[in-house]
Design an enzyme around this catalytic site. Structure first.
Site, mmCIF file in Angstrom:
data_model
loop_
_atom_site.group_PDB
_atom_site.id
_atom_site.type_symbol
_atom_site.label_atom_id
_atom_site.label_comp_id
_atom_site.label_asym_id
_atom_site.label_seq_id
_atom_site.Cartn_x
_atom_site.Cartn_y
_atom_site.Cartn_z
ATOM 1 N N HIS A 109 8.116 -7.765 -3.216
ATOM 2 C CA HIS A 109 6.846 -8.196 -3.825
ATOM 3 C C HIS A 109 7.008 -9.558 -4.498
ATOM 4 O O HIS A 109 7.454 -9.622 -5.644
ATOM 5 C CB HIS A 109 6.379 -7.158 -4.852
ATOM 6 C CG HIS A 109 5.898 -5.902 -4.197
ATOM 7 N ND1 HIS A 109 4.591 -5.725 -3.825
ATOM 8 C CD2 HIS A 109 6.569 -4.796 -3.814
ATOM 9 C CE1 HIS A 109 4.466 -4.545 -3.249
ATOM 10 N NE2 HIS A 109 5.649 -3.959 -3.222
ATOM 11 N N GLY A 116 0.843 -1.192 0.000
ATOM 12 C CA GLY A 116 0.000 0.000 0.000
ATOM 13 C C GLY A 116 0.872 1.234 0.000
ATOM 14 O O GLY A 116 2.060 1.158 0.314
ATOM 15 N N CYS A 131 5.268 -6.106 1.792
ATOM 16 C CA CYS A 131 5.667 -4.692 1.788
ATOM 17 C C CYS A 131 4.951 -3.923 2.903
ATOM 18 O O CYS A 131 5.240 -4.139 4.074
ATOM 19 C CB CYS A 131 5.419 -4.123 0.396
ATOM 20 S SG CYS A 131 6.290 -2.586 0.126
ATOM 21 N N TYR A 132 3.994 -3.064 2.568
ATOM 22 C CA TYR A 132 3.243 -2.359 3.618
ATOM 23 C C TYR A 132 2.630 -3.372 4.595
ATOM 24 O O TYR A 132 2.587 -3.164 5.801
ATOM 25 C CB TYR A 132 2.135 -1.520 2.976
ATOM 26 C CG TYR A 132 1.241 -0.777 3.957
ATOM 27 C CD1 TYR A 132 1.638 0.443 4.509
ATOM 28 C CD2 TYR A 132 0.006 -1.297 4.325
ATOM 29 C CE1 TYR A 132 0.819 1.119 5.398
ATOM 30 C CE2 TYR A 132 -0.825 -0.618 5.216
ATOM 31 C CZ TYR A 132 -0.417 0.589 5.748
ATOM 32 O OH TYR A 132 -1.217 1.258 6.629
ATOM 33 N N ASP A 153 -16.218 -13.870 -22.954
ATOM 34 C CA ASP A 153 -16.876 -13.916 -21.646
ATOM 35 C C ASP A 153 -18.359 -14.265 -21.771
ATOM 36 O O ASP A 153 -18.859 -15.146 -21.074
ATOM 37 C CB ASP A 153 -16.733 -12.576 -20.917
ATOM 38 C CG ASP A 153 -15.289 -12.132 -20.828
ATOM 39 O OD1 ASP A 153 -14.414 -13.000 -20.938
ATOM 40 O OD2 ASP A 153 -15.039 -10.924 -20.666
ATOM 41 N N LYS A 185 -9.477 -13.589 -16.981
ATOM 42 C CA LYS A 185 -9.732 -13.965 -18.381
ATOM 43 C C LYS A 185 -9.261 -15.389 -18.711
ATOM 44 O O LYS A 185 -9.979 -16.157 -19.352
ATOM 45 C CB LYS A 185 -9.001 -12.980 -19.304
ATOM 46 C CG LYS A 185 -9.440 -13.060 -20.728
ATOM 47 C CD LYS A 185 -10.566 -12.111 -20.920
ATOM 48 C CE LYS A 185 -11.253 -12.188 -22.221
ATOM 49 N NZ LYS A 185 -12.360 -11.222 -22.256
ATOM 50 N N GLU A 194 4.798 -11.340 -5.727
ATOM 51 C CA GLU A 194 3.791 -11.550 -6.776
ATOM 52 C C GLU A 194 4.237 -11.054 -8.150
ATOM 53 O O GLU A 194 3.659 -11.450 -9.156
ATOM 54 C CB GLU A 194 2.467 -10.863 -6.378
ATOM 55 C CG GLU A 194 2.469 -9.331 -6.361
ATOM 56 C CD GLU A 194 3.047 -8.717 -5.098
ATOM 57 O OE1 GLU A 194 3.790 -9.401 -4.374
ATOM 58 O OE2 GLU A 194 2.775 -7.522 -4.835
#
Ligand code: XMP
Length: 511
Positions: A170, A53, A80-81, A228, A367, A172
């Site tokens: 991070h 954040g 992180c945050y 979709d 997706k 991710e």
């Protein structure tokens, strides 16, 4: 079903965390940091992830999780945050980096202690992606340091007994080596997840839920022929069969021949399909409108009015179904988050809708998960692997005011681009590629005369999830061929541009 809760503290990579968790076959949801303790208990996660954040944990008005969250006995991974939150709340100290040496940004060589479950079976050294201005001056009691870099002694902390782990970097983002494996370690070794989230299980569960909700009622599906809504149609057809009617609205802003192609594709199926030609309504409402959000809202509203009318014509339609997916929901903005653009099937909806409820069975999926589900449901590749096409169609690719003349120009230019990409056998290298008609006119020379005509912009992006994207490095020869054909074959176009901007800072579509 085992679930992981991702508490959103406003970081820029939050959706990536969700993707990484899902890739490990663990279901997760991103929820705002304000989620109350009772709700968290009711959600019953096997693990919680605090995202990054932009705040400082010690700042006034900074974001904090519900009180009591650390006493739930649920493992927590703070990123992180989120890591600084762990330190701050559990008796450590977080301060602003005094000098640049403690502030870290970018790829950082990091050393790991792989005796801790988070880094188990991973290399002892690797690159991590850092982006923080604060650092942990004191680590809370009971925690130990399990990773460091040249500048920072406490890159990762853990209290293994409690299952609390914090990383300053991070995991991710793709720049962090073995980042996905670290998340997998947290899920499997710390939270004890078993990896029960598969498309097969999602399909079964969702079909059961749809049947329960719809009962003997009837559903109208807004079918655009895109990935979709096609997958949504297959899912609903499987769940409620003949109680489903698909309405394909041709708003006059489809690509070249698209209306007929969609009708042909779905007429092969055993579903009830109605095609409504509503060009006059849409283009009439859009006349003179130039502002992108206003255009999206008008298109969203017109769609609903057409569906309502069809519903009344059929009689007794209870539910309206849409193929909204997770990124549409996120980008249309919820709560505090910024609205990037109102995807017509979410933020573009009018306040009043004359249906009992709107059903969106794909609204939790990314997706590529939607594609996987489509394959699972037996949809052919030409529907599942199509490039995405937005609900508002060419309406958001004609920049500024929409007119029939401009739509015609764009349709031709776009068809040429797509044809040449296919001919070059390169379509599989591009996630989405299209032409847009800019509202720029410029001077050119054709034959011996001066022209003052439109510029077409070509766009192609390569992306995994459409949340971030890279512009595609298209071969110059292909660009040259497309450009030559467009200016020769499409009247009133005298210039072709290629968009070399990623997302962020641009978006995929121009409006
Ligand atoms: P952006 O422009 O937001 O696009 O970066 C990301 C992806 O979403 C598609 N898109 C939409 N899809 N309704 C849709 O169904 C919409 O209103 C809409 N707007 C954008 C876009 O084509 C890209 O694939």
């Amino acid at each position: 079903m085992e679930k992981v809760l991702i508490l959103d503290f406003g970081g820029q990579y939050n959706q990536l965390i969700a993707r990484r968790v899902r890739e490990c076959h663990v279901y997760c949801e991103v929820r705002p940091y304000t989620m109350a303790l009772a709700e968290i208990k009711a959600f019953d996660p096997v693990g919680i992830i605090f995202t990054g954040g932009p705040d400082s944990v010690y700042a006034k008005d900074s974001y904090h999780p519900a009180q009591g969250i650390f006493e739930l006995g649920i493992p927590i991974l703070g990123i992180c945050y989120g890591c600084q939150l762990l330190a701050h709340h559990l008796g450590g100290e977080v301060t602003a980096a005094q000098d640049d040496s403690a502030r870290e940004y970018g790829k950082t060589a990091t050393v790991f202690d792989n005796s801790t479950p988070l880094f188990a079976d991973l290399p002892e050294t690797g690159v991590t992606w850092m982006s923080h201005g604060d650092y942990m001056a004191r680590v809370p009691d009971g925690f130990r340091l399990v990773a460091h870099s040249a500048n920072c002694p406490n890159v990762a902390i853990c209290d293994e007994k409690k299952g609390f782990y914090g990383v300053q970097f991070h995991p991710e983002v793709a720049h962090t080596e073995n980042g996905s494996a670290m998340i997998r370690n947290f899920l499997y070794r710390v939270c004890g997840a078993k990896g029960e989230w598969t498309m097969e299980s999602y399909k079964e569960r969702t079909i059961a839920e749809i049947r329960k909700k719809i009962g003997t009622g009837s559903v109208l599906l807004a079918l655009s022929g895109g990935v979709d809504s096609s997958v949504c149609a297959a899912l609903l057809a499987e769940a409620v069969g003949q109680q489903l009617t698909c309405v394909f609205v041709d708003h006059g802003m489809m690509r070249k021949n698209e209306g007929d192609e969609v009708e042909a594709a779905f007429s092969k199926w055993n579903i009830h399909l109605i095609r409504v030609n509503a060009k006059e309504l849409f283009l009439g409402n859009l006349a003179g409108v130039t502002e992108p959000e206003e255009k999206r809202k008008i298109i969203g509203e017109a769609f609903i009015r057409v569906f309502e009318k069809e519903g009344q014509r059929i009689g007794h339609v209870d539910y309206l179904a849409q193929g909204t997916i997770y990124p549409d929901v996120i980008e249309s903005g919820k709560g505090d988050a910024a609205v990037i653009k109102s995807h017509h099937n979410v933020g573009g909806l009018p306040d009043y809708v004359d249906f009992k409820e709107i059903v969106e069975p794909l609204h939790n999926l990314f997706k590529d998960e939607v594609r996987e589900l489509g394959r699972d449901l037996g949809l052919p590749s030409y529907l599942v692997d199509r490039q995405p096409f937005p609900g508002p169609g060419l309406g958001i690719r004609v920049i500024g005011e929409i007119t029939e003349e401009k739509l015609d120009m764009l349709r031709e230019a776009d068809a040429i681009f797509r044809e040449e990409v296919e001919k070059a056998g390169l379509s599989h290298t591009m996630s989405q590629y299209f032409a847009a008609l800019t509202n720029m006119r410029s001077v050119g020379v054709m034959g011996d005369g001066r022209t003052y005509d439109y510029a077409v912009a070509l766009r192609s992006v390569t992306t995994e999830d459409f949340m971030t994207a890279e512009w595609t490095r298209i071969p110059y020869e292909l660009l040259d061929k497309v450009s030559t054909r467009i200016v020769n074959e499409v009247p009133h176009v005298n210039r072709v541009l290629y968009d070399v901007t990623g997302k962020p800072p641009a978006t995929v579509e121009f409006e």
